[in-house]
Motif scaffolding. Structure first.
Motif, short mmCIF file in Angstrom:
data_model
loop_
_atom_site.label_atom_id
_atom_site.label_comp_id
_atom_site.label_asym_id
_atom_site.label_seq_id
_atom_site.Cartn_x
_atom_site.Cartn_y
_atom_site.Cartn_z
N GLN A 118 0.84 -1.20 0.00
CA GLN A 118 0.00 0.00 0.00
C GLN A 118 0.87 1.26 0.00
O GLN A 118 0.61 2.21 -0.72
CB GLN A 118 -0.94 0.01 1.21
N LEU A 119 1.94 1.25 0.81
CA LEU A 119 2.84 2.41 0.85
C LEU A 119 3.52 2.63 -0.51
O LEU A 119 3.64 3.77 -0.96
CB LEU A 119 3.91 2.22 1.93
N ALA A 120 3.94 1.55 -1.14
CA ALA A 120 4.59 1.66 -2.44
C ALA A 120 3.62 2.19 -3.49
O ALA A 120 3.97 3.04 -4.30
CB ALA A 120 5.14 0.30 -2.88
N LYS A 121 2.39 1.72 -3.43
CA LYS A 121 1.37 2.18 -4.38
C LYS A 121 1.15 3.69 -4.22
O LYS A 121 1.12 4.43 -5.21
CB LYS A 121 0.06 1.43 -4.12
N GLU A 122 1.02 4.16 -2.97
CA GLU A 122 0.84 5.59 -2.71
C GLU A 122 2.06 6.40 -3.16
O GLU A 122 1.92 7.46 -3.75
CB GLU A 122 0.58 5.82 -1.22
N PHE A 123 3.25 5.87 -2.86
CA PHE A 123 4.49 6.56 -3.21
C PHE A 123 4.61 6.73 -4.73
O PHE A 123 4.86 7.82 -5.23
CB PHE A 123 5.69 5.79 -2.67
N TYR A 124 4.42 5.64 -5.47
CA TYR A 124 4.59 5.70 -6.92
C TYR A 124 3.48 6.51 -7.58
O TYR A 124 3.72 7.17 -8.59
CB TYR A 124 4.73 4.30 -7.52
N GLN A 125 2.28 6.49 -7.01
CA GLN A 125 1.19 7.31 -7.55
C GLN A 125 1.50 8.80 -7.35
O GLN A 125 1.33 9.60 -8.25
CB GLN A 125 -0.15 6.95 -6.88
N ALA A 126 2.00 9.14 -6.16
CA ALA A 126 2.37 10.53 -5.88
C ALA A 126 3.52 10.99 -6.79
O ALA A 126 3.53 12.10 -7.30
CB ALA A 126 2.77 10.69 -4.42
N LYS A 128 4.23 9.76 -9.76
CA LYS A 128 3.69 9.87 -11.12
C LYS A 128 2.93 11.18 -11.29
O LYS A 128 3.10 11.88 -12.27
CB LYS A 128 2.77 8.67 -11.39
N ASN A 129 2.10 11.52 -10.29
CA ASN A 129 1.34 12.77 -10.35
C ASN A 129 2.26 13.98 -10.36
O ASN A 129 2.04 14.94 -11.07
CB ASN A 129 0.36 12.87 -9.17
N CYS A 130 3.30 13.92 -9.56
CA CYS A 130 4.27 15.01 -9.47
C CYS A 130 4.97 15.20 -10.81
O CYS A 130 5.10 16.32 -11.31
CB CYS A 130 5.28 14.71 -8.37
N THR A 132 3.91 14.21 -13.79
CA THR A 132 2.93 14.60 -14.80
C THR A 132 2.60 16.08 -14.68
O THR A 132 2.59 16.80 -15.66
CB THR A 132 1.64 13.76 -14.65
N SER A 133 2.36 16.57 -13.46
CA SER A 133 2.01 17.98 -13.28
C SER A 133 3.20 18.88 -13.60
O SER A 133 3.05 19.95 -14.16
CB SER A 133 1.51 18.24 -11.86
N ASP A 134 4.42 18.42 -13.30
CA ASP A 134 5.62 19.19 -13.62
C ASP A 134 5.79 19.31 -15.13
O ASP A 134 6.10 20.35 -15.66
CB ASP A 134 6.85 18.52 -13.00
N HIS A 135 5.52 18.21 -15.84
CA HIS A 135 5.62 18.21 -17.30
C HIS A 135 4.60 19.16 -17.91
O HIS A 135 4.90 19.93 -18.80
CB HIS A 135 5.43 16.79 -17.85
N LYS A 136 3.34 19.12 -17.40
CA LYS A 136 2.30 20.02 -17.91
C LYS A 136 2.68 21.47 -17.65
O LYS A 136 2.52 22.32 -18.51
CB LYS A 136 0.96 19.72 -17.22
N HIS A 137 3.23 21.73 -16.47
CA HIS A 137 3.63 23.09 -16.13
C HIS A 137 4.71 23.60 -17.08
O HIS A 137 4.64 24.70 -17.57
CB HIS A 137 4.14 23.14 -14.68
N LYS A 138 5.71 22.77 -17.36
CA LYS A 138 6.81 23.17 -18.26
C LYS A 138 6.31 23.42 -19.68
O LYS A 138 6.75 24.36 -20.32
CB LYS A 138 7.91 22.09 -18.26
#
Length: 142
Positions: A118-126, A128-130, A132-138
Motif C-alpha cells: 500500500q505504501l509503495a502504491k501511494e508513493f509511486y502514484q504521488a 507519477k502525479n508530481c 505529470t504535473s511538472d511536465h504540464k507546467h513546463k
C-alpha cells in the motif's frame, strides 16, 4: 554465521568479495565491501519486507534489478547519519525509495499500519502525479 547466510551458498566469503570487486573503481569497491558486510551480518534479505535481494553486480535482468539491494541508513543522512555498517541495513530498492527521509521508528509504525504494498502504491502514484504535473507546467510555460 557465514555458513547460514544465503549469500555464501557453496562459496567462501573471499570468493564472493573477489567477484564483486573485479573491475570496480576504488569508491565502488568500498561501497561493495560495506554491502557484503551487511549481507553477512543480516542475511541477504530486505530489512523491511523480508524479500530476497540481489546486488547490483549480480542483477541479470529487469526483474532482479527491482529487487536490487541498497544501503538504507538507520539514521538518515539528512539527520546526520553516517555511511557506516553500524548505521545501515540492507533494503530492496522499493522499500528504500518508499522510506525516503522518514525516521526509522516512524517508518516501522507506518509499515505495520499499511503494509509495504500500500505504501509503495501511494508513493509511486504521488511520484507519477508530481512528474505529470511538472511536465504540464513546463509545456504551458514554454
Amino acid at each position: 554465521m557465514i555458513a547460514h547466510s544465503p549469500l555464501i551458498v557453496g562459496k567462501t566469503a573471499r570468493a564472493v568479495e573477489a567477484r564483486a570487486l573485479t573491475g570496480a573503481t576504488a569508491s565502488a569497491k568500498k561501497k561493495r565491501r560495506k554491502m557484503i558486510r551487511l549481507a553477512l551480518r543480516d542475511g541477504k534479505v530486505c530489512h523491511w519486507c523480508g524479500r530476497h535481494v540481489v546486488f547490483q553486480w549480480e542483477a541479470k535482468n529487469r526483474r532482479q534489478r527491482r529487487r536490487q539491494a541498497t544501503f538504507d541508513h538507520v539514521i538518515t543522512k539528512q539527520a546526520g547519519g553516517s555511511f557506516s555498517v553500524d548505521n545501515g541495513v540492507l533494503a530492496c530498492k522499493r522499500c528504500n525509495n518508499v522510506r525516503g527521509n522518514r525516521k526509522y521508528e516512524d517508518f516501522k509504525v507506518l509499515l505495520k499500519e499499511k503494509g509495504i504494498k500500500q505504501l509503495a502504491k501511494e508513493f509511486y502514484q504521488a511520484t507519477k502525479n508530481c512528474l505529470t504535473s511538472d511536465h504540464k507546467h513546463k509545456t504551458m510555460v514554454s
